[in-house]
Design an enzyme around this catalytic site. Structure first.
Site, PDB file in Angstrom:
ATOM      1  N   THR A 173      16.768  65.497  41.971  1.00 27.30           N
ATOM      2  CA  THR A 173      16.046  64.527  42.797  1.00 27.30           C
ATOM      3  C   THR A 173      14.589  64.897  43.006  1.00 27.30           C
ATOM      4  OG1 THR A 173      18.098  63.989  43.961  1.00 27.30           O
ATOM      5  CG2 THR A 173      16.047  63.323  45.007  1.00 27.30           C
ATOM      6  N   ASP A 196      14.238  56.195  59.611  1.00 29.68           N
ATOM      7  CA  ASP A 196      13.731  56.086  58.244  1.00 29.68           C
ATOM      8  C   ASP A 196      12.670  54.993  58.244  1.00 29.68           C
ATOM      9  OD1 ASP A 196      15.042  56.726  55.115  1.00 29.68           O
ATOM     10  OD2 ASP A 196      13.490  55.206  55.365  1.00 29.68           O
ATOM     11  N   CYS A 253      18.855  70.860  54.281  1.00 28.82           N
ATOM     12  CA  CYS A 253      19.279  70.988  52.882  1.00 28.82           C
ATOM     13  C   CYS A 253      18.404  70.106  51.996  1.00 28.82           C
ATOM     14  CB  CYS A 253      20.747  70.588  52.725  1.00 28.82           C
ATOM     15  SG  CYS A 253      21.901  71.707  53.530  1.00 28.82           S
ATOM     16  N   ARG A 311      14.164  69.921  51.795  1.00 24.83           N
ATOM     17  CA  ARG A 311      13.013  70.603  51.220  1.00 24.83           C
ATOM     18  C   ARG A 311      12.455  71.589  52.227  1.00 24.83           C
ATOM     19  NH1 ARG A 311      14.603  69.780  47.104  1.00 24.83           N
ATOM     20  NH2 ARG A 311      13.806  68.567  45.341  1.00 24.83           N
ATOM     21  N   ASP A 361      19.312  75.660  53.556  1.00 22.43           N
ATOM     22  CA  ASP A 361      19.534  75.826  52.117  1.00 22.43           C
ATOM     23  C   ASP A 361      18.211  75.911  51.370  1.00 22.43           C
ATOM     24  OD1 ASP A 361      21.187  75.942  49.753  1.00 22.43           O
ATOM     25  OD2 ASP A 361      20.575  73.881  49.327  1.00 22.43           O
ATOM     26  N   GLU A 393      10.512  80.250  48.105  1.00 19.14           N
ATOM     27  CA  GLU A 393      11.839  80.585  47.589  1.00 19.14           C
ATOM     28  C   GLU A 393      11.734  81.563  46.424  1.00 19.14           C
ATOM     29  OE1 GLU A 393      13.941  76.956  46.736  1.00 19.14           O
ATOM     30  OE2 GLU A 393      14.026  76.365  48.844  1.00 19.14           O
ATOM     31  N   HIS A 423      19.427  77.815  48.053  1.00 13.97           N
ATOM     32  CA  HIS A 423      19.147  76.496  47.477  1.00 13.97           C
ATOM     33  C   HIS A 423      20.300  76.044  46.570  1.00 13.97           C
ATOM     34  CE1 HIS A 423      15.615  73.621  46.386  1.00 13.97           C
ATOM     35  NE2 HIS A 423      16.765  72.983  46.409  1.00 13.97           N
ATOM     36  N   LEU A 424      21.436  75.801  47.197  1.00 18.23           N
ATOM     37  CA  LEU A 424      22.654  75.448  46.467  1.00 18.23           C
ATOM     38  C   LEU A 424      22.997  73.964  46.526  1.00 18.23           C
ATOM     39  CD1 LEU A 424      24.988  78.410  47.556  1.00 18.23           C
ATOM     40  CD2 LEU A 424      23.560  78.225  45.500  1.00 18.23           C
ATOM     41  N   GLY A 425      22.096  73.134  47.043  1.00 14.16           N
ATOM     42  CA  GLY A 425      22.417  71.724  47.255  1.00 14.16           C
ATOM     43  C   GLY A 425      22.978  71.018  46.043  1.00 14.16           C
ATOM     44  N   ALA A 426      22.419  71.291  44.870  1.00 13.97           N
ATOM     45  CA  ALA A 426      22.875  70.623  43.648  1.00 13.97           C
ATOM     46  C   ALA A 426      23.742  71.529  42.790  1.00 13.97           C
ATOM     47  CB  ALA A 426      21.668  70.156  42.846  1.00 13.97           C
TER      48      ALA A 426
END
Length: 533
Positions: A78, A175, A234, A236, A260, A265, A283-286
């Protein structure tokens, strides 16, 4: 609008093997090389038109400017933080992502983080591994009845909302793009940010990292929150001010955080990671098999569909190019470029304001995608850039001293003798206006400065046009013009005239190639110009 010359793609990060197979089955050559230095990446790209990355490869301005053949950068995921969007756009390089590929995995990780915060599961696990049995230390809280604030209600935000509602949580959110009616359809009540802070037991962020979202949670907003709020990021690094978060944790204003992502990083400053009330992941989101397979598959399919001219999805920096793949819009994009090219040839090097005017119901929202195509026509012969295209047109137009405006007129079908839909391009404050439309799939010129062509003049990329305006009463004009063509050794391929307007007539001649000079013509006519788009 196929990228016919896109033939070779470099995959510079680890991706599912399906990515390579789909690209190769689509007729593309594929090179896979990972862990490249900047210099090695630049060297590999000298022979590649496409690049596919995950998050490890940094596609910097230096890389972009040195990659002479590069046309498309695909991000299998993304976020595009690792791609210099401005540099890519300026050079006319398309940037794509896979917005759906890791949404479920990121949402599930977020939900897991919320549950871990509520019950301190990671801390309790670490305690057990140390040989301890500390039941009282890890007193948790139920999620049922608690309020979850979701900042960013796109794909991931709404997936988090529906899942946490199953735990009995009340979901509120914010939003700036999603309407309250849409968010209400998946159970989220939208509120202004200042009303959200004091209501939340948990806050999770799902926005891109933009100037407007950097430090969205800061000392000021933490002070407005309910004491003991728990925070999840989770999305940015940088959306949550890490210094402010640490201070809120130390004071007890924030009871816990699950992170995350980080501003840097891996993080060199370990104060947050080491805090006892912080849960952290690298950084395991994906990082699920399903997400990696999905992202690799999606970006490969997007490349192949683009090359074959089928569709264009996941575009980050060129709305107009996406529209150019629509069967309805594609011929209008061609018309817009043709009218831009005509306007430049007619008005010389126009300065000031170019007006792009659409008419008709189906063109109501087309101005924003047609105006870049007009700009391409205006600039492609004059720009110092190697390639002016739909990606970089809006970025370059101001540098050329031009302002482009768009407007729309919902005229009724048949009004003024025109069809329902029209596109007009005009130079404000000067006598230059060209009007065109699309017949079937063919762009045609309908009129110049009020002089109407019946039938309309087809605008074809393989047919240069010579246009000139004369006094209608001069019977010697047609043979004189034919004589000038004969002297130049040029065949006449087509010939049309406009209806009489203010005692004058426009003539349009299709010729095999542009003439070296129009000086001889200008001695016999009011004005003359030629163009080929």
């Amino acid at each position: 609008m196929a990228f016919a010359n896109l033939r070779k793609v470099l995959i510079s990060d680890s991706l599912d093997p399906c990515c390579r197979k789909i690209l190769q089955d689509g007729g593309l050559q594929v090179v896979e090389k990972q862990n490249l230095s900047k210099e090695e990446l630049i060297a590999e790209l000298q022979d590649c038109e496409g690049l596919i990355v995950r998050s490890a490869t940094k596609v910097t301005a230096d890389v972009i400017n040195a990659a002479e053949k590069l046309q498309v950068v695909g991000r299998a995921g993304t976020g595009v933080d690792n791609v210099d969007l401005e540099a890519a756009t300026r050079k006319g390089i398309l940037v794509m992502n896979t917005p759906n590929g890791n949404s479920l995995s990121a949402a599930e990780l977020t939900c897991g983080m919320i549950m871990c915060l509520a019950r301190q599961i990671p801390q309790a696990t670490a305690s057990m591994k140390d040989g301890k049995w500390e039941r009282k230390k890890f007193m948790g809280t139920e999620l049922n009845g608690k309020t979850l604030g979701i900042l960013g209600l796109g794909r991931i935000g709404r997936e988090v909302a529906t899942r946490m509602q199953s735990f009995g949580m009340k979901t509120i959110g914010y939003d700036p793009i999603i309407s309250p009616e849409v968010s209400a359809s998946f159970g989220v009540q939208q509120l202004p940010l200042e009303e959200i802070w004091p209501l939340c037991d948990f806050i999770t962020v799902h926005t891109p990292l933009l100037p407007s979202t950097t430090g969205l949670l800061n000392d000021n907003t933490f002070a407005q929150c309910k004491k003991g709020v728990r925070v999840v990021n989770c999305a940015r690094g940088g959306i949550v001010d890490e210094g402010a978060l640490l201070r809120a944790l130390q004071s007890g204003q924030c009871a816990g955080a699950a992170l995350d992502v980080f501003t840097e990083e891996p993080p060199r400053d370990r104060a947050l990671v080491d805090h006892e009330n912080v849960i952290s992941c690298p950084h395991l989101g994906a990082s699920t098999k399903e997400a990696q397979s999905r992202c690799g598959e999606e970006i490969a399919v997007q490349f192949v569909d683009m090359v074959k001219g089928k569709s264009l999805t996941g575009v980050v920096n060129a709305q107009a190019l996406t529209s150019a793949f629509s069967p309805h819009t594609k011929p209008w994009i061609g018309l817009a470029e043709a009218l831009g090219t005509l306007m430049r040839a007619w008005a010389g090097s126009p300065k000031g304001t170019i007006q792009v005017i659409t008419q008709g119901t189906s063109l109501k929202n087309a101005g924003n995608c047609l105006s870049p195509a007009v700009i391409v026509g205006l600039l492609k012969e004059a720009s110092k850039q190697a390639d002016v295209n739909l990606v970089n047109a809006k970025l370059l137009v101001k540098e050329a001293g031009l302002n482009v405006t768009t407007s729309h007129s919902p005229a009724a079908p048949g009004e003024q003798g025109f069809g329902e839909c029209l596109l007009a391009v005009a130079l404000a404050g000067a006598p230059y206006q060209a009007v065109g439309l699309v017949q079937g799939t063919t762009p045609v010129l309908q009129g110049l400065n009020g002089a109407v062509f019946r039938p309309e003049v087809p605008l074809r990329r393989d047919l240069p046009l010579l246009l000139f305006r004369t006094q209608t009463s001069d019977p010697a004009m047609p043979p004189t013009m034919m004589g000038l063509l004969a002297e130049a050794g040029v065949r006449l391929l087509s010939y049309q005239t406009s209806l009489v307007s203010d005692g004058e007539t426009w003539h349009v001649m299709g010729i095999p190639s542009l003439l070296p000079s129009l000086e001889a013509w200008k001695q016999h006519v009011t004005e003359a110009f030629q163009f080929h788009f």
